[in-house]
Design an enzyme around this catalytic site. Sequence first.
Site, mmCIF file in Angstrom:
data_model
loop_
_atom_site.group_PDB
_atom_site.id
_atom_site.type_symbol
_atom_site.label_atom_id
_atom_site.label_comp_id
_atom_site.label_asym_id
_atom_site.label_seq_id
_atom_site.Cartn_x
_atom_site.Cartn_y
_atom_site.Cartn_z
ATOM 1 N N ALA A 88 3.427 5.562 -3.150
ATOM 2 C CA ALA A 88 4.736 6.416 -3.518
ATOM 3 C C ALA A 88 4.880 6.381 -4.864
ATOM 4 C CB ALA A 88 5.838 5.744 -3.033
ATOM 5 N N GLY A 141 0.881 -1.472 -0.009
ATOM 6 C CA GLY A 141 -0.103 0.087 -0.069
ATOM 7 C C GLY A 141 0.904 1.063 0.108
ATOM 8 N N ASP A 142 1.696 1.247 0.870
ATOM 9 C CA ASP A 142 2.780 2.373 0.762
ATOM 10 C C ASP A 142 3.571 2.576 -0.454
ATOM 11 O OD1 ASP A 142 2.908 3.556 3.720
ATOM 12 O OD2 ASP A 142 3.139 1.331 4.084
ATOM 13 N N SER A 143 3.852 1.336 -1.193
ATOM 14 C CA SER A 143 4.640 1.535 -2.215
ATOM 15 C C SER A 143 3.904 2.037 -3.348
ATOM 16 C CB SER A 143 5.246 0.267 -2.527
ATOM 17 O OG SER A 143 6.290 -0.212 -1.455
#
Length: 405
Positions: A181, A176-178
């Site tokens: 980003a 999710g973070d990636s």
Amino acid sequence: MERHQALNNATKPLSGVKVVELGTLIAGPFAARILAEFGAEVIKIESPDGGDPLRKWRKLYQGTSLWWYLQSRNKKSVTVNLKQADGVDVVRKLVASADIVIENFRPGVLEKLGLGWEALSELNPGLVMLRLSGFGQTGPMAMQPGFGAIGESMGGLRYVTGFADRPPVKTGISIGDSIAALWGALGTLMALRHKEVNGGQGQVVDVALYEAVFAMMESLVPEFDVFGFVRERTGNIMPGITPSNTHTTKDGKHITIGANGDAIFRRLMLTMGHADLADDPTLADNAGRDARRDEIYALIDRWVANQNETEVLAALSAAEVPASRIYSAADMFADPQFLAREMLQSVKLPDGRDCRMPGIVPKLSQTPGTTDWIGPTLGEHTDSVLATLGYDSAQIATLREAGAI
């Protein structure tokens, strides 16, 4: 003292772009890393009290995370205490000459410090500000904390991941973070382009983690809206796309086979010795195959289970059927494709030890990205960066003694 200087930055597409990174851990720093790999000068602001927590996450080598060395490659580390007015002033001076600010604080935190969008855009009207947060800068949940795992859950990814008879599962990385980003880096470059063609006007790029994941969910929304269909967990298969599945060989290895193209499916059936199915008109398109997917998967399961991994892969390669073992890190290190594409780059850790890191994505033919140095030591570039802002050595020493840097 600084250990590194950028190599051939003038040949990179983002040469001359100055980024101030006010993020920690994953989403913001990953977006900044992408820009740094392609020539942007990324000045990472870290707390003097330990810096980015990522420095101590996962496997440590001589006290520092190997993930840190990767995530912060090509960045400059400057320590600033944002709880002190003099520290905030350092950031304001940096932003005054920056093209981009990247931050992933909870909405409202920077505003309390006098570093919100209104204040910074008044200081620098051409600024592009990437803001990554759990739920975005607006809406009833904006002020709530939200990590990548929450974004994956709310955005729909966790619900469809796993097997129908078991609870939802996560992927093995902070996906999710990636994803957030990547959207953030893309949006930032769009904003830079807008600035270029519209008289230098800056803007905010607002990325919510749950929305970044939600945007990847293919046809989930229209399928529900039109048919009332709720996509559920289906393990390794994708209903409506057949055959595409994971199968186990005689020697216990797992292989993924993607034969959902019409001509590919025919070649697979011929390779398996099922000319009758290869020529069956009811299986000539995806809809027909999906209607009989249980039968097809059972046949493929049996065929794969009767052979070793090398035999299966050799037969499928000869038939031009897309297939692969499911790679571990050990498989990647020995794979000629990874090596040919320079996807395992060798770097030196601070003690001189060789260490391989992932190569640069994407591959640009004329202006490729590079790894110029690995994640820096905490505050490694503080003095040199502050010197560019007009601070002399005595002023820097005073700031350090006061705990502002």
